[in-house]
Motif scaffolding. Structure first.
Motif, short mmCIF file in Angstrom:
data_model
loop_
_atom_site.label_atom_id
_atom_site.label_comp_id
_atom_site.label_asym_id
_atom_site.label_seq_id
_atom_site.Cartn_x
_atom_site.Cartn_y
_atom_site.Cartn_z
N LEU A 133 1.11 -4.80 0.35
CA LEU A 133 1.61 -3.60 1.02
C LEU A 133 1.06 -3.50 2.44
O LEU A 133 1.77 -3.08 3.36
N GLY A 134 -0.20 -3.88 2.61
CA GLY A 134 -0.77 -3.91 3.96
C GLY A 134 -0.04 -4.92 4.84
O GLY A 134 0.21 -4.66 6.02
N ILE A 135 0.32 -6.06 4.26
CA ILE A 135 1.06 -7.08 5.02
C ILE A 135 2.44 -6.55 5.40
O ILE A 135 2.95 -6.83 6.51
N ALA A 136 3.07 -5.78 4.50
CA ALA A 136 4.39 -5.23 4.82
C ALA A 136 4.32 -4.33 6.07
O ALA A 136 5.18 -4.41 6.95
N VAL A 137 3.28 -3.49 6.13
CA VAL A 137 3.13 -2.63 7.31
C VAL A 137 2.77 -3.46 8.53
O VAL A 137 3.32 -3.26 9.63
N ALA A 138 1.85 -4.42 8.35
CA ALA A 138 1.44 -5.26 9.48
C ALA A 138 2.62 -6.07 10.02
O ALA A 138 2.69 -6.34 11.22
N SER A 139 3.54 -6.45 9.14
CA SER A 139 4.70 -7.22 9.59
C SER A 139 5.60 -6.40 10.51
O SER A 139 6.23 -6.95 11.43
N ILE A 140 5.67 -5.10 10.26
CA ILE A 140 6.46 -4.23 11.15
C ILE A 140 5.87 -4.25 12.55
O ILE A 140 6.59 -4.40 13.55
N TYR A 141 4.54 -4.12 12.62
CA TYR A 141 3.88 -4.17 13.93
C TYR A 141 4.08 -5.54 14.58
O TYR A 141 4.44 -5.64 15.76
N ALA A 142 3.82 -6.61 13.82
CA ALA A 142 3.86 -7.95 14.39
C ALA A 142 5.25 -8.31 14.90
O ALA A 142 5.41 -8.76 16.04
N PRO A 155 3.88 6.56 -9.75
CA PRO A 155 4.30 5.49 -10.68
C PRO A 155 5.25 4.48 -10.04
O PRO A 155 5.42 3.38 -10.56
N LEU A 156 5.85 4.84 -8.92
CA LEU A 156 6.85 3.97 -8.30
C LEU A 156 6.29 2.58 -8.00
O LEU A 156 6.94 1.57 -8.29
N ALA A 157 5.09 2.50 -7.41
CA ALA A 157 4.49 1.19 -7.08
C ALA A 157 3.02 1.19 -7.45
O ALA A 157 2.19 0.67 -6.70
N ASP A 158 2.70 1.75 -8.60
CA ASP A 158 1.32 1.75 -9.06
C ASP A 158 0.84 0.30 -9.20
O ASP A 158 1.41 -0.47 -9.99
N PRO A 159 -0.16 -0.13 -8.45
CA PRO A 159 -0.60 -1.53 -8.51
C PRO A 159 -1.02 -1.97 -9.91
O PRO A 159 -0.79 -3.12 -10.28
N ALA A 160 -1.64 -1.08 -10.67
CA ALA A 160 -2.05 -1.46 -12.03
C ALA A 160 -0.83 -1.76 -12.90
O ALA A 160 -0.83 -2.73 -13.67
N ARG A 161 0.20 -0.94 -12.80
CA ARG A 161 1.40 -1.16 -13.60
C ARG A 161 2.06 -2.50 -13.25
O ARG A 161 2.43 -3.27 -14.13
N ILE A 162 2.17 -2.78 -11.97
CA ILE A 162 2.82 -4.03 -11.54
C ILE A 162 1.99 -5.24 -11.94
O ILE A 162 2.52 -6.27 -12.38
N GLU A 198 -5.69 -5.56 -6.24
CA GLU A 198 -6.17 -5.86 -4.89
C GLU A 198 -5.13 -6.66 -4.10
O GLU A 198 -4.91 -6.41 -2.91
N ARG A 199 -4.50 -7.64 -4.74
CA ARG A 199 -3.49 -8.44 -4.05
C ARG A 199 -2.25 -7.61 -3.74
O ARG A 199 -1.57 -7.84 -2.73
N LEU A 200 -1.93 -6.65 -4.59
CA LEU A 200 -0.80 -5.78 -4.31
C LEU A 200 -1.08 -4.87 -3.12
O LEU A 200 -0.21 -4.64 -2.27
#
Length: 625
Positions: A362-371, A408-415, A356-358
């Protein structure tokens, strides 16, 4: 509002038509309608056959990857073809369909592969997993959420690129196609809902005459699946060949909703100003500040673009209030996203990464582009032309994030699993603090494989986890791990520093099961797990017949507990003070100089500040009460 109109070129072939503008009529409407209806019918028949296989549980159901890949392709690809007909050349449409036919199964295969735990589970967990995997191997919620979102954005971009004959289209084309697809989806949903309302009404009327034919018919999958896909195809065709409907509805909708932006700006600005006086502590106590802040930022982005549209028009400019609200909203995004970053950073530093935090990161990364982009755009041009490239860049970022998350590149469970192991090995947390239920259930194959490796590991740091990991591999789910390990995990009592010295935490409190929330109040972690520490102070407020217990930690509001008539310890309420006040409160308590202000309810006295007790809200009645 102005929309760029590009003249259509005529062509005699339906399957190699002009690249129609979303605001212009489509040529050869009748032949195009027949083609779309035929695709909708074929789609319905394919989905019916696959749904029967899903219910059969003997054939394709035994091959979950194949069956669900076919289902997803049958659900999305025909819809993409219907949307692209007459707007994409045959070759480009074919290549786009081929790419989707490769991408969708690949994501589906990974989604099911990550849940394959057969190589590491032990009996009886292995037998239970095989029984459930045979019948309940479905696409994950994150796939069913991110895949349609990504396909929608990609379809709008592909159509806009085909229209402009460029890899990266102009912003007016992106805007027009995205809104056209959005309204087509809305109208199709309304059309399907109205169709089924009529059918159900007809069935109810015939039921009054004891005629059950229509009621039985609409309950048959061979009827309702093709009828629904036919209705969807018909609705998409009607909204495609009648572009005036879409253009007028878009203009009306955006004009109306743009007047919500001043209200949203007022609320968000009031919230940020309130933080200056109330501090940040109330945000962290909620435990979901990041989600709320990101949701607010997303809403602001949507409202900003409802005003901006395809660029602020000079012919019919918005009202001055709307324009000023637009600029204010662009500025307010930055503090919202900054708060979300801080809130998430606190949780990660305290408890590590979870899926959930991952997703939040990722949502923050996109939101940062907008902001950041919107803040820069405020300084560059009077008509905010910089918003257009920011929107396009953010759309590509959303596609990249969705694809990385579902692979698999950024699977939240794996990380998250790798982070749990790294925190243990680095000494950030004790081995006993590892979240075994998470590793067993939410860590997917990565978590279960890690547990299996721990059982075979010779690492002395993991020695205390070998037996627990073995138990986890034999448990059918994480709840069983928690039940079997309840006494060892909690150890509540030694982790609470009691004051005055010599007093002990009442046994009833240490043995009592405390959920995360009681009557809407967050219970301090130290009462629920021995992994967290806190301080307990015996105090006696004015009028109290017996000592009461004040629990103080750094992550929740000070909580007051007292014994009821049956000598059971219950939560009286909390004191809403900022974390900066906690050192002063501790000094006063340890110096035995705690003062109470005369009041109808308990009020602590901290210097010149009176802090009232906020009583626990009455909760809903349960069978245990």
């Amino acid at each position: 509002m102005t929309t760029t109109h590009i003249s259509t070129m005529t062509t005699p072939s339906l399957l190699s038509p002009a690249l129609a503008d979303p605001g212009q009529p489509v040529p050869a409407a009748r032949a195009l309608g027949v083609a779309r209806i035929a695709i909708g019918l074929v789609q319905g028949l394919i989905l019916y056959v696959l749904s029967e296989q899903l219910q059969d549980r003997t054939r394709l159901t035994m091959h979950g990857m194949l069956l669900h890949s076919l289902l997803l392709m049958g659900l999305f690809i025909p819809t993409m073809v219907i949307s692209g007909l007459s707007h994409m050349r045959v070759r480009k449409l074919g290549l786009w369909v081929l790419l989707l036919a490769l991408l969708i199964p690949a994501l589906m295969v990974h989604d099911i592969w990550r849940t394959d735990l057969s190589a590491w589970l032990l009996e009886p967990a292995l037998g239970a997993w095989r029984d459930s995997a045979r019948y309940v191997s479905h696409p994950s919620p994150q796939l069913m959420l991110l895949l349609p979102l990504g396909l929608f954005i990609a379809q709008a971009m592909v159509l806009a690129g085909s229209h402009d004959r460029r890899w990266v289209a102009g912003y007016p084309s992106y805007f027009a196609w995205a809104w056209k697809l959005s309204l087509q989806v809305i109208f199709a949903a309304l059309f399907i809902a109205a169709l089924w309302l009529i059918l159900f009404t007809g069935a109810a009327l015939f039921e009054l005459l004891k005629i059950h034919f229509l009621g039985n018919l609409i309950g048959r999958s061979w009827f309702f699946i093709p009828v629904t896909t036919l209705a969807c195809a018909a609705a998409m065709h009607l909204t495609d060949v009648k572009p005036a409907i879409i253009a007028n509805m878009r203009k009306l909708l955006l004009t109306m909703l743009s007047w919500l932006l001043p209200l949203a700006v007022l609320i968000v600005a009031g919230f940020l100003v309130s933080l200056c006086s109330n501090g940040l502590q109330p945000l962290w106590v909620t435990g979901h500040a990041t989600a709320v802040l990101l949701g607010t930022a997303a809403l602001m982005v949507v409202l900003i673009n409802m005003v901006y549209q395809d660029g602020l028009s000079t012919e019919a400019p918005p009202e001055r209030l709307i324009v000023w609200s637009l600029r204010a909203a662009c500025a307010l995004l930055l503090p919202l996203v900054a708060l979300a970053v801080y809130a998430l950073g606190l949780r990660v530093s305290q408890y590590g990464w979870t899926p959930e935090r991952l997703y939040g990161a990722l949502g923050i990364a996109v939101a940062s582009i907008y902001a950041a982009g919107y803040a820069i755009a405020l300084r560059r041009a009077e008509r905010l032309a910089g918003l257009a490239p920011v929107n396009v860049s953010a759309s590509f970022a959303i596609l990249a994030v969705s694809l990385a998350t579902l692979s698999p590149l950024a699977d939240p469970a794996r990380i998250a699993v790798a982070d749990q192991l790294a925190r243990v090995r680095s000494g950030q947390i004790a081995p006993e603090q590892m979240d075994l239920p998470f590793m067993r259930d939410d860590g997917q194959r990565y978590g279960v494989r890690a547990l299996a490796e721990i059982t075979q590991s010779s690492d002395p740091q993991l020695a205390s986890l070998r037996e627990k990991s073995q138990l986890a591999l034999q448990s059918k789910n994480g709840w069983q791990i928690g039940a079997a390990d309840e006494e060892r995990k909690r150890e509540v009592g030694s982790n609470v520093r009691m004051h005055p010295a010599g007093r002990e935490l009442p046994l009833e409190i240490s043995l009592k099961y405390w959920p995360s929330y009681v009557r809407h109040d967050a219970v301090p972690e130290c009462l629920r797990s021995g992994a967290s520490e806190c301080d307990g102070y015996f105090i006696r407020p004015p009028g109290a017949r017996r000592d009461q217990l004040l629990i103080i930690d750094m992550y929740s509001k000070p909580m007051l507990l007292a014994q009821d008539a049956e000598d059971d310890w219950e939560i009286l309420g909390t004191f809403p003070i900022d974390s900066s006040c906690l050192p002063l409160l501790r000094d006063i308590l340890e110096g035995k100089g705690l003062q109470w202000k005369a009041s109808s309810q308990y009020e602590l006295r901290l210097g010149q500040v009176a802090v009232p007790l906020v009583p626990s809200k009455p909760g809903e009645a349960t069978c245990e009460q």
